[in-house]
Scaffold this motif. Structure first.
Motif, short mmCIF file in Angstrom:
data_model
loop_
_atom_site.label_atom_id
_atom_site.label_comp_id
_atom_site.label_asym_id
_atom_site.label_seq_id
_atom_site.Cartn_x
_atom_site.Cartn_y
_atom_site.Cartn_z
N SER A 278 0.79 -1.23 0.00
CA SER A 278 0.00 0.00 0.00
C SER A 278 0.82 1.27 0.00
CB SER A 278 -0.93 0.02 1.22
OG SER A 278 -0.17 -0.07 2.40
N LEU A 318 -7.41 1.88 0.85
CA LEU A 318 -6.19 2.43 1.46
C LEU A 318 -6.45 2.88 2.89
CD1 LEU A 318 -4.73 4.47 -1.53
CD2 LEU A 318 -3.86 2.34 -0.56
N HIS A 321 -6.29 -0.23 4.85
CA HIS A 321 -4.91 -0.65 5.01
C HIS A 321 -4.23 0.14 6.13
CE1 HIS A 321 -4.27 -2.56 0.76
NE2 HIS A 321 -5.23 -3.15 1.46
N ARG A 690 -0.16 5.51 1.07
CA ARG A 690 -0.68 5.00 2.33
C ARG A 690 -0.37 5.93 3.49
NH1 ARG A 690 2.07 3.65 6.89
NH2 ARG A 690 3.69 2.76 5.56
#
Length: 723
Positions: A278, A318, A321, A690
């Motif tokens: 990510s 995202l 994540h 990320r």
């Protein structure tokens, strides 16, 4: 049992009146005046460890009683030191009044160093009997230790993480409630004082750190959103499975099991894979070695497909994540703290020096760090120590200069009646004087009727002791003072020729001691922790705002902006502000005044102080996590978005700080309501990495904390006081 046994053993068995007096008052000091928390065995262990200190106090008090000026100087130094020792935790704080009494007793005339041996023998006998009785008579069942609570919380976190790693990848309402309830069990107010990890040592600090990180982990797990497309992906699933394994291993470690080394390393590897997938900018295929093995519930795509998916992750994915990576960070910190709490400096896990700065520091240095952190007038520990030391010194000076008969009682009244607020002190004094007056009448009548017949007092004393030590603590300070007035008269009537004027002297001494306590209660911080809590909370939010702005700028610039890294002055100032605010909050909770506990029981609070403290903790942890090298730039659009949100959060922190600060130029007003939608109003730039979503998630969590501050604990969500 202890007071009567020690007194009668020396007074009538061995004909040692000095030893009899010290045996009795040693039992009264540690069993009556001291408020050592815990079970009987825990109290016995505390007194056993303090036995050398008790001997030292008897010796120093005896030697310094040679002159009034030396006794006064000694009272100032010893009184402050004993009261300030409360920074070492609830057990030292509870024992401090009893230790004060053990110093006060020998610091009065007659100056008789030749009786030091008898004094020490009597004191030791009284303390030894107390230790034996507390440990063996009426044993109390011990509550779960803090380590046991933390282990249970870790197992709950493991259960939640395992559920989130399997379909349908969400928690049920009962699971979320269990997570909140388990988290509450680690809050300091729900833990018995004797079991709170509040000491300055490595293990206590690490155990407290374990509780905080476990609460954070439970909070992150309970708030993790479901996968937007119903498919969590192999890497987040692997991370959650590793979190479940590490939480289980951490619970085993807290139960004196092995260090969770293998599970820790497994989570580190899984976290690195998710971070590699990510992280941005995502312009190159992800190497096959960076991919996580597919769990049984999901098939891993081919490397080419994985790279294409990485290029096209939508913002909700995202965001998830980033949330999973925060869960992994919390689990890693929990495991490291637990290993450090169990094994101290022999911990097997690698630790971050910025977060666990105390791990390699020797105990004296940690004590010095704790003392230095509270050595200022903004600390309630310093305020309380200064107040009681000055009041006791004044009482000792008055007793010495005016040769007050039985001046020891005046100092005892000052010690027992001085409170942390003027309102509470005055209320206590009024009750005490009324009780002492009633006790004086009973004493005068008893001494007049019984006269010199010592046998009468010897028969009545143990019965009266049982009555006084049972009824006094239950009925309140007025009853306690009245019953104790009669008790000391029965004691001293067996040590010297009794006269009814002993009741008059007792009343005079209590009046003098009460007046001195009232004066110093009025002059030295008369509002207790009320103003200090507001001041400390305001300072905490100001420091947090500085960290938010600096962290956002550093993240946006890829580390080009100079910001104090974790452990440096910027973060240390916020850490100290958190410590001072926590100590002020603890005292505020214990003050039954219009500003403290009584008001909160009568009406909902206007400010959620717990949320204020958590704002400081979350600011520190999030900043440390985001500033971990290496830092990469966000790009222009993402940097502007992060900077705008960081400025909003910092601005709201400053608004709340100004409303709380009692010393601001403008009078403190109601805490402004903060709209949590401010964090959702940020425009998400396309192609943001990320790190951008991790930063936004951190800032949004701080906005949630600020929302709860203004709502006074009635904010939205399943738990008004989340971890």
């Amino acid at each position: 049992m202890v007071a009567a046994a020690g007194f009668y053993l020396f007074r009538y068995g061995l004909d040692r009146p000095v030893a009899a007096t010290y045996a009795l008052f040693a039992a009264v000091a540690v069993g009556g005046l001291a408020k050592i928390p815990g079970t009987g065995r825990q109290r016995a262990a505390t007194v056993l460890r303090l036995l050398p200190v008790c001997w030292l106090l008897i010796v120093v008090g005896t030697c310094l009683s040679v002159r009034t000026w030396s006794a006064v100087v000694g009272m100032l130094a010893v009184g402050f030191a004993l009261a300030f020792a409360a920074v070492g935790g609830p057990r030292l704080a509870g024992a401090a009044p009893g230790l004060q009494l053990l110093y006060i007793l020998p610091s009065f005339p007659p100056y008789a160093p030749d009786t030091l041996g008898e004094r020490l023998i009597g004191t030791t006998t009284g303390l030894a009997l107390f230790i034996a009785v507390e440990a063996l008579v009426f044993p109390e069942p011990g509550p779960p230790s803090y380590r046991a609570r933390a282990a249970h919380a870790a197992r709950t976190a493991a259960h939640c993480a395992a559920l989130l790693a399997t379909a349908p990848y969400t928690l049920t309402g009962s699971d979320i409630r269990a997570a909140w309830e388990t988290s509450r069990s680690l809050r300091s107010l729900t833990v018995p004082e004797a079991d709170r990890p509040a000491g300055p040592g490595v293990r206590d600090r690490a155990l407290a750190h374990t509780g905080l990180t476990t609460r954070t982990l439970l909070s992150r797990l309970a708030q993790l959103p479901a996968p937007p497309d119903g498919q969590p992906g192999p890497e987040p699933t692997a991370v959650l499975q590793a979190v479940a394994q590490l939480a289980t291993a951490t619970a085993t470690c807290l139960a004196a099991g092995p260090s969770p080394v293998a599970a820790y390393e497994h989570l580190v590897t899984a976290r690195a894979r998710l971070s590699a997938v990510s992280v941005g900018p995502r312009t190159a295929p992800v190497p096959e070695t960076a991919r996580a093995p597919a769990p049984e519930t999901a098939r891993a795509p081919a490397p080419e497909a994985a790279a294409a998916a990485a290029l096209d992750f939508p913002p909700p994915v995202l965001r998830r994540h980033a949330a999973v990576l925060e869960i992994a960070d919390a689990a890693l910190a929990m495991a490291a703290a637990a290993d450090l709490a169990v094994r101290g400096r022999h911990a097997a896990l690698e630790i971050a020096q910025s977060r666990f700065w105390y791990a390699g520091t020797w105990a004296p240095a940690l004590w010095w760090h704790r003392l230095r952190g509270h050595a200022g007038r903004r600390s309630v520990f310093f305020q309380n120590a200064a107040r009681i030391a000055l009041a006791l010194t004044a009482a000792r000076l008055v007793a010495g200069v005016d040769t007050l008969p039985h001046g020891f009682w005046a100092m005892l009244a000052t010690l027992t009646l001085t409170r942390t607020t003027m309102d509470e002190t005055w209320h206590t004094i009024r009750l005490a004087l009324a009780g002492t007056l009633a006790g004086a009448f009973v004493t005068a009548a008893t001494l007049s009727l019984a006269g010199p017949h010592t046998a009468v007092y010897a028969v009545v004393l143990p019965v009266w002791m049982l009555f006084a030590f049972t009824v006094g603590p239950v009925k309140g300070v007025g009853w306690a003072q009245g019953l104790f007035t009669v008790l000391v008269a029965l004691v001293f009537a067996q040590l010297s020729v009794p006269t009814w004027r002993l009741a008059e002297v007792r009343m005079l001494d209590v009046l003098v001691g009460s007046a001195i306590g009232a004066v110093f209660g009025l002059l030295a911080w008369p509002r207790g922790a009320h103003d200090e809590l507001r001041q400390a909370a305001a300072e905490l939010l100001r420091r947090a705002a500085e960290i938010v702005v600096a962290t956002g700028a550093s993240v946006a610039g890829g580390g080009a902006v100079v910001v104090a890294p974790p452990g440096q002055p910027g973060h240390r100032s916020l850490q100290r502000a958190v410590v001072l605010a926590e100590s002020a909050y603890a005292q505020f909770q214990s003050e039954p005044t219009p500003f403290g506990g009584a008001a909160r029981r009568a009406a909902p609070p206007a400010v959620d102080w717990q949320a204020t403290l958590l704002t400081g903790h979350h600011t520190l942890w999030g900043s440390e996590r985001l500033l971990t090298p290496p830092l990469t730039g966000l790009g222009t659009a993402a940097a502007e978005s992060v900077g705008a949100l960081g400025d909003r959060v910092a601005g709201r922190m400053l608004l709340v700080s100004a409303a709380l600060d009692p010393g601001a130029d403008t009078p403190a007003g109601p805490v402004p309501l903060i709209d949590p939608a401010l964090g959702q109003a940020v425009t998400e730039p396309p192609g943001a990495p990320r790190l951008y979503y991790a930063t936004v998630s951190w800032l949004e969590s701080l906005l949630t904390d600020l929302t709860r501050i203004a709502h006074g604990g009635s904010g939205p969500g399943p738990d008004p006081h989340p971890p």
